[in-house]
Design an enzyme around this catalytic site. Structure first.
Site, PDB file in Angstrom:
ATOM      1  N   GLY A 240       0.757  -1.241   0.000  1.00  0.00           N
ATOM      2  CA  GLY A 240       0.000   0.000   0.000  1.00  0.00           C
ATOM      3  C   GLY A 240       0.785   1.288   0.000  1.00  0.00           C
ATOM      4  O   GLY A 240       0.196   2.355  -0.193  1.00  0.00           O
ATOM      5  N   GLU A 276       3.728  -7.045   1.413  1.00  0.00           N
ATOM      6  CA  GLU A 276       3.203  -7.269   0.057  1.00  0.00           C
ATOM      7  C   GLU A 276       3.233  -5.981  -0.778  1.00  0.00           C
ATOM      8  O   GLU A 276       2.188  -5.534  -1.252  1.00  0.00           O
ATOM      9  CB  GLU A 276       1.759  -7.770   0.136  1.00  0.00           C
ATOM     10  CG  GLU A 276       1.568  -9.051   0.928  1.00  0.00           C
ATOM     11  CD  GLU A 276       0.087  -9.376   1.175  1.00  0.00           C
ATOM     12  OE1 GLU A 276      -0.770  -8.479   1.039  1.00  0.00           O
ATOM     13  OE2 GLU A 276      -0.201 -10.528   1.489  1.00  0.00           O
ATOM     14  N   PRO A 277       4.404  -5.386  -0.972  1.00  0.00           N
ATOM     15  CA  PRO A 277       4.420  -4.163  -1.782  1.00  0.00           C
ATOM     16  C   PRO A 277       4.228  -4.478  -3.264  1.00  0.00           C
ATOM     17  O   PRO A 277       4.721  -5.498  -3.749  1.00  0.00           O
ATOM     18  CB  PRO A 277       5.824  -3.597  -1.534  1.00  0.00           C
ATOM     19  CG  PRO A 277       6.665  -4.808  -1.282  1.00  0.00           C
ATOM     20  CD  PRO A 277       5.771  -5.799  -0.571  1.00  0.00           C
ATOM     21  N   GLY A 278       3.516  -3.624  -3.959  1.00  0.00           N
ATOM     22  CA  GLY A 278       3.347  -3.786  -5.403  1.00  0.00           C
ATOM     23  C   GLY A 278       3.776  -2.521  -6.114  1.00  0.00           C
ATOM     24  O   GLY A 278       4.852  -2.429  -6.697  1.00  0.00           O
ATOM     25  N   ARG A 279       2.929  -1.503  -5.995  1.00  0.00           N
ATOM     26  CA  ARG A 279       3.167  -0.221  -6.667  1.00  0.00           C
ATOM     27  C   ARG A 279       4.557   0.359  -6.339  1.00  0.00           C
ATOM     28  O   ARG A 279       5.255   0.862  -7.219  1.00  0.00           O
ATOM     29  CB  ARG A 279       2.090   0.765  -6.197  1.00  0.00           C
ATOM     30  CG  ARG A 279       2.037   2.053  -6.967  1.00  0.00           C
ATOM     31  CD  ARG A 279       1.066   3.026  -6.279  1.00  0.00           C
ATOM     32  NE  ARG A 279      -0.240   2.468  -6.027  1.00  0.00           N
ATOM     33  CZ  ARG A 279      -1.255   2.479  -6.905  1.00  0.00           C
ATOM     34  NH1 ARG A 279      -1.092   3.037  -8.079  1.00  0.00           N
ATOM     35  NH2 ARG A 279      -2.423   1.942  -6.592  1.00  0.00           N
ATOM     36  N   ARG A 315      -5.774   3.817 -15.640  1.00  0.00           N
ATOM     37  CA  ARG A 315      -5.817   4.516 -14.349  1.00  0.00           C
ATOM     38  C   ARG A 315      -6.431   5.927 -14.430  1.00  0.00           C
ATOM     39  O   ARG A 315      -7.280   6.269 -13.602  1.00  0.00           O
ATOM     40  CB  ARG A 315      -4.431   4.569 -13.697  1.00  0.00           C
ATOM     41  CG  ARG A 315      -3.871   3.190 -13.355  1.00  0.00           C
ATOM     42  CD  ARG A 315      -2.591   3.260 -12.536  1.00  0.00           C
ATOM     43  NE  ARG A 315      -2.845   3.749 -11.201  1.00  0.00           N
ATOM     44  CZ  ARG A 315      -2.585   4.964 -10.783  1.00  0.00           C
ATOM     45  NH1 ARG A 315      -2.016   5.833 -11.584  1.00  0.00           N
ATOM     46  NH2 ARG A 315      -2.892   5.319  -9.554  1.00  0.00           N
ATOM     47  N   CYS A 344     -13.308   5.517 -28.553  1.00  0.00           N
ATOM     48  CA  CYS A 344     -14.555   6.264 -28.665  1.00  0.00           C
ATOM     49  C   CYS A 344     -15.266   6.365 -27.329  1.00  0.00           C
ATOM     50  O   CYS A 344     -16.324   5.748 -27.107  1.00  0.00           O
ATOM     51  CB  CYS A 344     -15.441   5.619 -29.726  1.00  0.00           C
ATOM     52  SG  CYS A 344     -14.602   5.630 -31.309  1.00  0.00           S
ATOM     53  N   GLU A 345     -14.653   7.076 -26.420  1.00  0.00           N
ATOM     54  CA  GLU A 345     -15.198   7.380 -25.092  1.00  0.00           C
ATOM     55  C   GLU A 345     -14.639   8.737 -24.697  1.00  0.00           C
ATOM     56  O   GLU A 345     -13.423   8.947 -24.801  1.00  0.00           O
ATOM     57  CB  GLU A 345     -14.701   6.374 -24.031  1.00  0.00           C
ATOM     58  CG  GLU A 345     -15.129   4.958 -24.220  1.00  0.00           C
ATOM     59  CD  GLU A 345     -16.455   4.628 -23.549  1.00  0.00           C
ATOM     60  OE1 GLU A 345     -16.952   5.448 -22.742  1.00  0.00           O
ATOM     61  OE2 GLU A 345     -16.985   3.560 -23.862  1.00  0.00           O
ATOM     62  N   TYR A 373       0.081  -1.447 -12.257  1.00  0.00           N
ATOM     63  CA  TYR A 373      -1.324  -1.249 -12.613  1.00  0.00           C
ATOM     64  C   TYR A 373      -1.450  -0.581 -13.993  1.00  0.00           C
ATOM     65  O   TYR A 373      -2.341   0.233 -14.220  1.00  0.00           O
ATOM     66  CB  TYR A 373      -2.067  -0.471 -11.512  1.00  0.00           C
ATOM     67  CG  TYR A 373      -1.889  -1.130 -10.151  1.00  0.00           C
ATOM     68  CD1 TYR A 373      -2.518  -2.334  -9.885  1.00  0.00           C
ATOM     69  CD2 TYR A 373      -1.041  -0.590  -9.189  1.00  0.00           C
ATOM     70  CE1 TYR A 373      -2.333  -2.972  -8.662  1.00  0.00           C
ATOM     71  CE2 TYR A 373      -0.853  -1.225  -7.970  1.00  0.00           C
ATOM     72  CZ  TYR A 373      -1.499  -2.422  -7.711  1.00  0.00           C
ATOM     73  OH  TYR A 373      -1.306  -3.049  -6.509  1.00  0.00           O
TER      74      TYR A 373
END
Ligand SMILES: *Cc1c(COP(=O)(O)O)cnc(C)c1O
Length: 419
Positions: A240, A276-279, A315, A344-345, A373
């Site tokens: 986190g 549990e680091p990810g980012r 993101r 097309c959004e 991510y």
């Protein structure tokens, strides 16, 4: 800190010019820096050097490419997985099962069986129902599952609502006041050995206080469980920690500050701590390299249309968050641009009214801090092939995931004979 720098007027990933990768692999393409990944892995381990044998399990969902996992495995990392697919990727990367933790709120019986057959270290159980199903699956496999109960500590992580996971109303974990009863039930169930507790309160955290509050609750819980005669030998503190996306904002807490807080709060717990680091590990280690398709003057603003879109990097669309946008060969001056993709959004927008160095049709730009991510959340909306990935290490690079071909994309559809 990362290794994406402008040298002689052109942005490089370590020793490789991004323009060369664009020419040889095409755009859009994710580019990762091996040196940055290694540096982040070492800084995190260094921050925890005061702890006894911590297990750092990379949150695979942040960047599940097998080459990235292999590199982190070589740095001593384990893996935190949330699906059988992620577990298979971690195993394929050579990460030992004894370093793999399975988290997630909806593990199926099939996933539980696969995890037990692979012999992974631990499953983090998130509900009563899951515990009972796991007991049945483990008993049928003739094995014992080591589990931690994931606790919902009901703290506000102070991050975006969509990535907050530790408040009472979030779907994750078991309410704190039910954990002791569940732990006792687990200890009595066949095929289950409870060994600890876990928490993960959210992502992109810029404040250590909510983490400290959650950890303090875990510490008190460990004491109560032991008083009740339970064995507690591991505590999983989750991930986190936030990273800087917007260079104008104050910096997030450093890994060293985090490590010092953990050491202080967990003193005397007498458990093996897991992280549990990810980012934090992968975020700054990657960019999404794209080309300007056109610069379009609208009625009220200028649009820079890239060949990358929300399907490649979701993101900004999903969370409304900031990614720095930099020209690969920056020109003098400034322009105010709304940077969009071709999907097309209207929500297919990377930045609105952003001041950047001027870009023209054909220029290359980088969406920075896209190593976590990013590719992992890519899709094929608008029938756009999945974006490729490249890993740079010093002066060399390799494609670590090929661009999906249009033929593969179209060929995956099956048309019934009766049509
Ligand atoms: C997503 C997740 C993480 C990683 O979060 P980061 O913010 O990327 O560090 C860790 N643990 C669990 C259980 C997760 O779901």
């Amino acid at each position: 800190m990362d290794f994406f720098e402008v040298k002689d007027g052109r942005m490089h990933a370590e020793g490789v010019a991004l323009a060369r990768i664009a020419d040889e692999v095409g755009t859009p393409v994710y580019v990762y820096s091996a040196g940055t990944l290694r540096r982040h892995a070492r800084v995190f381990h260094e921050a925890l050097s005061g702890l006894d044998r911590p297990l750092v399990a990379f949150a695979v969902k942040a960047n599940p490419n097998v080459a990235v996992l292999k590199l982190l495995g070589q740095e001593g990392f384990g893996a935190d997985v949330v699906s059988e697919g992620e577990m298979r990727r971690a195993l394929a990367a050579g990460i030992a099962p004894e370093r793999i933790v399975f988290s997630g709120v909806g593990k199926t019986d099939g996933e539980m069986r696969a995890a037990l057959e692979a012999g992974i270290l631990q499953l983090n159980v998130e509900s009563e129902g899951e515990l009972r199903r796991l007991s049945a699956v483990a008993a049928a496999c003739g094995t014992t599952a080591e589990i931690a109960i994931r606790v919902n500590p009901d703290v506000d992580a102070g991050t975006l609502a969509k990535i907050s996971t530790g408040k009472a109303e979030n779907k994750f974990g078991v309410p704190l006041d039910r954990v002791e009863a569940l732990y006792a039930e687990a200890a009595a169930l066949p095929g289950i050995r409870p060994i600890g507790v876990a928490a993960h309160i959210g992502s992109q955290l810029f404040d250590l206080a909510p983490l400290e509050a959650a950890y303090a609750k875990l510490g008190a819980l460990v004491g109560r469980l032991r008083s009740a005669g339970q064995v507690v030998s591991r505590v999983d503190l989750g991930g986190g920690l936030g990273i800087p996306y917007d260079p104008k904002l104050p910096l997030p807490p450093s890994p060293a500050d985090y490590g010092a807080m953990v050491e202080r709060v967990t003193k005397g717990w007498d458990v093996r701590l897991m992280f549990e680091p990810g980012r934090l590990i992968a975020g700054n280690a990657g960019v999404l390299l794209a080309r300007v398709v056109t610069v379009k003057t609208g009625a009220t603003r200028s649009f820079v249309v890239l060949d990358a879109a929300m399907n490649d990097l979701i993101r900004p669309t999903l969370y409304g968050v900031y990614h720095d946008i930099r020209a690969v060969e920056p020109r003098a001056g400034e322009m105010v641009a709304t940077v969009v993709g071709p999907v097309c959004e209207t929500g297919d927008m990377f930045a609105e009214g952003r001041t950047i160095t001027p870009v023209e049709e054909g220029d290359l730009v980088c969406l920075m801090t896209a190593g976590a991510y990013g590719a992992t959340m890519a899709g094929t909306y608008n029938s756009r092939p999945l974006v490729p990935e490249v890993l740079v290490d010093g002066d060399r690079y390799s494609v670590i995931r090929a661009r999906q071909t249009i033929e593969e994309l179209v060929g995956a559809d099956l048309v019934p004979e009766w049509l």
